[in-house]
Design a protein around this motif. Sequence first.
Motif, mmCIF file in Angstrom:
data_model
loop_
_atom_site.group_PDB
_atom_site.id
_atom_site.type_symbol
_atom_site.label_atom_id
_atom_site.label_comp_id
_atom_site.label_asym_id
_atom_site.label_seq_id
_atom_site.Cartn_x
_atom_site.Cartn_y
_atom_site.Cartn_z
ATOM 1 N N SER A 105 -9.657 -1.613 -63.182
ATOM 2 C CA SER A 105 -9.582 -0.342 -62.292
ATOM 3 C C SER A 105 -9.679 -0.430 -60.918
ATOM 4 N N TYR A 106 -9.090 0.471 -60.127
ATOM 5 C CA TYR A 106 -9.336 0.677 -58.820
ATOM 6 C C TYR A 106 -9.031 2.179 -58.323
ATOM 7 N N THR A 107 -10.026 2.675 -57.390
ATOM 8 C CA THR A 107 -9.764 3.926 -56.720
ATOM 9 C C THR A 107 -9.194 3.560 -55.429
ATOM 10 N N SER A 108 -8.117 4.000 -55.093
ATOM 11 C CA SER A 108 -7.474 3.921 -53.758
ATOM 12 C C SER A 108 -7.412 5.489 -52.992
ATOM 13 N N SER A 109 -7.852 5.559 -51.753
ATOM 14 C CA SER A 109 -7.527 6.580 -51.030
ATOM 15 C C SER A 109 -6.334 6.701 -50.202
ATOM 16 N N ASP A 110 -5.627 5.544 -49.942
ATOM 17 C CA ASP A 110 -4.441 5.463 -49.541
ATOM 18 C C ASP A 110 -3.891 4.074 -49.271
ATOM 19 N N ALA A 111 -4.378 3.199 -49.239
ATOM 20 C CA ALA A 111 -4.269 1.792 -49.225
ATOM 21 C C ALA A 111 -4.882 0.707 -50.400
ATOM 22 N N LEU A 112 -3.973 0.053 -51.011
ATOM 23 C CA LEU A 112 -4.507 -0.853 -52.237
ATOM 24 C C LEU A 112 -3.795 -2.096 -51.766
ATOM 25 N N SER A 113 -4.792 -3.222 -52.034
ATOM 26 C CA SER A 113 -4.261 -4.619 -51.846
ATOM 27 C C SER A 113 -4.356 -5.267 -53.216
ATOM 28 N N ILE A 114 -3.410 -6.194 -53.510
ATOM 29 C CA ILE A 114 -3.521 -7.162 -54.581
ATOM 30 C C ILE A 114 -3.497 -8.368 -54.263
ATOM 31 N N ARG A 115 -4.230 -9.094 -54.522
ATOM 32 C CA ARG A 115 -4.135 -10.819 -54.100
ATOM 33 C C ARG A 115 -4.212 -11.542 -55.350
ATOM 34 N N SER A 116 -3.302 -12.528 -55.076
ATOM 35 C CA SER A 116 -3.085 -13.734 -56.147
ATOM 36 C C SER A 116 -2.970 -15.141 -55.589
ATOM 37 N N THR A 117 -3.852 -15.921 -56.216
ATOM 38 C CA THR A 117 -3.827 -17.108 -55.799
ATOM 39 C C THR A 117 -3.323 -18.207 -56.756
ATOM 40 N N PHE A 118 -2.437 -19.447 -56.546
ATOM 41 C CA PHE A 118 -2.386 -20.470 -57.581
ATOM 42 C C PHE A 118 -2.487 -21.521 -57.028
ATOM 43 N N LYS A 119 -2.761 -22.676 -57.855
ATOM 44 C CA LYS A 119 -2.721 -24.126 -57.672
ATOM 45 C C LYS A 119 -1.930 -24.486 -58.351
ATOM 46 N N GLY A 120 -0.846 -25.535 -57.975
ATOM 47 C CA GLY A 120 0.502 -25.733 -58.995
ATOM 48 C C GLY A 120 1.209 -24.425 -59.376
ATOM 49 N N MET A 121 2.241 -25.017 -60.188
ATOM 50 C CA MET A 121 3.309 -24.003 -60.745
ATOM 51 C C MET A 121 2.500 -23.014 -61.565
ATOM 52 N N GLY A 122 3.112 -21.689 -61.334
ATOM 53 C CA GLY A 122 2.527 -20.511 -62.300
ATOM 54 C C GLY A 122 3.028 -19.349 -61.692
ATOM 55 N N ALA A 123 2.904 -18.405 -62.663
ATOM 56 C CA ALA A 123 3.289 -16.772 -62.425
ATOM 57 C C ALA A 123 2.423 -15.663 -62.674
ATOM 58 N N GLU A 124 2.423 -14.903 -62.043
ATOM 59 C CA GLU A 124 1.558 -13.580 -62.345
ATOM 60 C C GLU A 124 2.209 -12.320 -62.302
ATOM 61 N N LEU A 125 2.084 -11.390 -63.270
ATOM 62 C CA LEU A 125 2.834 -10.022 -63.321
ATOM 63 C C LEU A 125 1.575 -9.148 -63.424
ATOM 64 N N VAL A 126 1.558 -8.279 -62.353
ATOM 65 C CA VAL A 126 0.423 -7.041 -62.133
ATOM 66 C C VAL A 126 1.150 -6.013 -62.330
ATOM 67 N N LEU A 127 0.514 -5.082 -63.277
ATOM 68 C CA LEU A 127 1.160 -3.861 -63.796
ATOM 69 C C LEU A 127 0.048 -2.712 -63.002
ATOM 70 N N LEU A 128 0.440 -1.687 -62.270
ATOM 71 C CA LEU A 128 -0.365 -0.696 -61.863
ATOM 72 C C LEU A 128 0.060 0.576 -62.332
ATOM 73 N N ASP A 129 -1.022 1.125 -62.787
ATOM 74 C CA ASP A 129 -0.648 2.699 -63.318
ATOM 75 C C ASP A 129 -1.692 3.833 -63.131
ATOM 76 N N LYS A 130 -1.247 4.669 -62.543
ATOM 77 C CA LYS A 130 -1.972 5.746 -62.303
ATOM 78 C C LYS A 130 -2.611 6.391 -63.619
ATOM 79 N N LYS A 131 -4.070 6.582 -63.303
ATOM 80 C CA LYS A 131 -4.826 7.133 -64.458
ATOM 81 C C LYS A 131 -4.409 8.772 -64.874
#
Length: 511
Positions: free
Chosen positions: A485-511
């Motif tokens: 979970s994360y609390t944001s006032s106006d800005a939100l950053s999502i970071r993802s790193t990989f070494k080699g082939m890969g994929a990431e799906l990130v879902l953000l939903d307001k509580k």
Amino acid sequence: MLKEKIIYRDELPINVITANIDEYPIHFHDDMEVVYVLDGSVILRNGYYTYSLKQGDIFIINDREMHSFEKTDDENMVMMIQLDLSYFSRYYDNLKNNFFVTDMEDDSDESLEVLRNILARIMMEILQKGYGYQHKVIESTHNLIACLMSDFQYFVMDDGKFKNESRNKGNKILAGRLNRITDYMYDNYARKLTLSEIAEKEHLSIYYLSHIIKEATGLSFQDLLSYIRVEESERLLLGTNKKIGAIAEETGFSAVRYYIKHFENWFGMHPLEYRKKYIGKIISREIEAKYNRCSPSQIEEAIRRQVKGVYADYADKLRIKPVIIDVDIYDDYAAVENKPPAIAEIMNREVNRILAEPYRKLKDMGENIISSGDNYIVSTRCKYPGPLNSMSILVYNFDENVSKSLRKIAREEDLLRIVTNYDEEIEFLVRCTGFSGDFRILRYRLERENLMTKITEAIKPEKRMDTREAFINDLSSQGNVSMGSYTSSDALSIRSTFKGMGAELVLLDKK
């Protein structure tokens, strides 16, 4: 205020300070500290002894030991790693009060080189703060402790100071027994403590116990006990106004004269003389540590010069140009993309169906795409105009050359070859502005190993597997799911790193 409180941040049970030290007044803390001189030299005062540490030297400051630093005529860069013993003691019995000693006179010691390598890796992970770096830092710290326990808890007294004793390395039974003995002595030094009491506790004869202590430390039982008592008295001398008689009694000496005798033996001066000489050099509200923290580039350069191989392992990471995706909901939310994203051409090919699994999961949601590129998609289920309370982010790690190949290959064997051989690293940073409130974050991640297992299972002939093998294959092919979970006032950053082939799906939903 002799006791310094260590603040542990970023959910890490270690604290690292790398700095040019001018003066660090006398202090102690309940946790262990590993000092590594990356450049120049520095004077370390530890208890009764003063050391001149040079570049490459490593010194272990055990918990509750009084110590201070001061600069020499040379400039210095000193790395100080403090370990939260309340955390690591859960994994290692008797870690508190353990006694570690490095032999700085033997630069050829392979164990010291291993220590330097581990310390450098911890520092580089902290500097880079890659995805999940906390886990790597904690893992490396466990390796650090294992190395210390294996090679640096054997010591003898030589010329008035403790030295590492290579003869006893590898004797785990002796090490464990010494840990228990010294732990017990530190916990009970203030009262009358006898050799027979410890011998009974350890189920040993008095003669054999005496021989163990003498063989391992170079000291008799009584001398070791007196050393512990004198060492503990230093905090009372400098941290309180108590009289010498009270300090002698509190630390277990039967008479003041015995206390003075043993203190002079270790510290080379009368306790009152010692108090007068150092009372103005203890850390306090008025006297603070004076040092300048080193910049990341300075630290990296020092590690490159000092520890072979470690900097090179991380150098490519430092040169990676991140993929930065800026999403301003006030603009991008309205500008829904009506044409298929560039990545769709690759993901819609049957030969790439395994690679496309995260893409299909996102596509099945039927969301509005508000930003896309060659290897990413940002979408939302929300309709404009109206509040934005959800967002989906899909990122893939492959470069332009791989992208071209994925558009041409005809067989899954070719896909497996690409996934197996692609070893490049990438960093995505999605910066969202206008995103306020409390959000639930779910991350679904496919690593290269997951993809390789999935593709291999798809192309190899059917064969009968036992239950264990089938279970292992099933686990290996699954992606990783994590929630937060994360609390944001106006800005939100999502970071993802990989070494080699890969994929990431990130879902953000307001509580």
